[in-house]
Scaffold this motif. Structure first.
Motif, short mmCIF file in Angstrom:
data_model
loop_
_atom_site.label_atom_id
_atom_site.label_comp_id
_atom_site.label_asym_id
_atom_site.label_seq_id
_atom_site.Cartn_x
_atom_site.Cartn_y
_atom_site.Cartn_z
N ALA A 191 -53.93 -88.15 -30.61
CA ALA A 191 -55.20 -87.60 -30.13
C ALA A 191 -55.51 -86.22 -30.67
O ALA A 191 -56.68 -85.91 -30.95
CB ALA A 191 -55.20 -87.58 -28.60
N ASP A 237 -53.09 -92.06 -27.99
CA ASP A 237 -52.74 -90.84 -27.26
C ASP A 237 -51.82 -89.95 -28.09
O ASP A 237 -51.98 -88.73 -28.10
CB ASP A 237 -52.06 -91.20 -25.94
CG ASP A 237 -53.02 -91.79 -24.93
OD1 ASP A 237 -54.25 -91.60 -25.10
OD2 ASP A 237 -52.55 -92.45 -23.98
N PHE A 281 -45.47 -90.88 -25.30
CA PHE A 281 -46.86 -91.29 -25.07
C PHE A 281 -46.92 -92.77 -24.73
O PHE A 281 -46.03 -93.55 -25.06
CB PHE A 281 -47.71 -91.01 -26.32
CG PHE A 281 -47.87 -89.54 -26.62
CD1 PHE A 281 -48.96 -88.82 -26.12
CD2 PHE A 281 -46.93 -88.87 -27.39
CE1 PHE A 281 -49.10 -87.47 -26.39
CE2 PHE A 281 -47.07 -87.52 -27.67
CZ PHE A 281 -48.15 -86.82 -27.17
N THR A 300 -49.73 -94.72 -25.54
CA THR A 300 -50.44 -95.46 -26.58
C THR A 300 -50.37 -94.68 -27.89
O THR A 300 -50.18 -93.45 -27.89
CB THR A 300 -51.92 -95.69 -26.23
OG1 THR A 300 -52.61 -94.43 -26.24
CG2 THR A 300 -52.07 -96.35 -24.86
N GLU A 316 -43.65 -93.45 -28.86
CA GLU A 316 -44.69 -94.14 -28.09
C GLU A 316 -44.08 -95.40 -27.46
O GLU A 316 -43.61 -96.29 -28.14
CB GLU A 316 -45.85 -94.50 -29.02
CG GLU A 316 -47.03 -95.15 -28.29
CD GLU A 316 -47.11 -96.64 -28.56
OE1 GLU A 316 -47.10 -97.42 -27.58
OE2 GLU A 316 -47.18 -97.04 -29.73
#
Length: 260
Positions: free
Chosen positions: A84, A81, A76, A78, A48
């Motif tokens: 998710a 995310d 990603f 965030t 991330e």
């Protein structure tokens, strides 16, 4: 420790926990994590916002052959995310937080992760940045925290160490390797019949040499010898070597022709 055998590389498992690296800094650290992951059969790497970007040449060099993990990696923007599609998330942290969450050891976490994945749920583990670890906002996304019981005066781990430790427990939770095994597959353990034949020869030679003296101690001395050799867990090849030793002792010194 070297030990890669490409001829034994089987199909990689699909149901594995995601490894989410929150804001990793160095490409080398991502590569080290990829190597640690593949050691343990993990392939779902999710960096991330990596500071030095991904893919990264330094990460590939440090992965030392674990490029399949880097090739499958998904980057990603965030932490939310990255998590998710997961329904069970663990946050690695060594610090006490001002929030009430279950705290699991790596071993307990491995069992929980396997149970979740076996039930068809997505699961993953969050690892924080190298300098400071996860922030509270990241930990709030997790269902539980994963804390490693180490020396309380020095419990800091680098990123790849933490990934390897968690990955190892994950792998061990599904591994059926015997706790003790002879390392050489070409030297099978000696059978009872093979051992008994050798021990019979040994006792005969010792009796002829007057070893079992005084006579009333002979039975216990024989039991001790049998216990010693049985406890050694001899291989068939080792027993054959001992037979050769007995033969040399029984025949006595021999002159070898050296030629003229």
């Amino acid at each position: 420790m070297a030990g890669t055998d490409s001829s034994r590389a089987g199909a990689l498992a699909d149901a594995v926990p995601a490894i989410v690296l929150v804001e990793p800094q160095l490409g080398e650290n991502i590569g080290s994590c990829a190597r640690a992951m593949l050691n343990c059969g993990l392939t779902d790497l999710r960096p991330e916002r990596p500071r030095d970007g991904s893919p990264n040449p330094k990460a590939e060099a440090m992965a030392s052959g674990a490029t399949v993990v880097l090739e499958r990696a998904r980057v990603f923007e965030t932490t939310a995310d990255a998590c998710a599609d997961l329904s069970y998330v663990l946050a690695t942290t060594a610090r006490t937080r001002d929030m009430l969450k279950p705290a699991l050891t790596p071993r307990a976490a491995a069992g929980e992760l396997r149970a979740r994945l076996a039930a068809g749920q997505g699961a993953g583990v969050l690892f924080g940045p190298e300098r400071a670890g996860l922030v509270n906002e990241d930990v709030t996304l997790a269902d539980a925290v994963l804390s490693v019981p180490l020396n309380p005066a020095f419990s800091s781990l680098n990123l790849a160490q933490a990934v390897l430790l968690v990955g190892y427990e994950w792998y061990q939770a599904g591994d059926d390797t015997p706790a003790s095994v002879l390392m050489d597959d070409d030297a099978p353990p000696a059978t009872v019949a093979t051992r008994e034949y050798f021990l019979g020869r040994l006792e005969t030679l010792l009796e002829e040499a007057g070893f079992f003296f005084p006579e009333h101690l002979g039975p216990s001395m024989k039991r001790n010898l049998r216990t010693l050799f049985t406890r050694a867990g001899m291989s068939d090849q080792e027993v054959q070597t001992l037979h050769g030793a007995l033969r040399s002792l029984s025949e006595g010194p021999r002159r070898r022709s050296r030629g003229n």
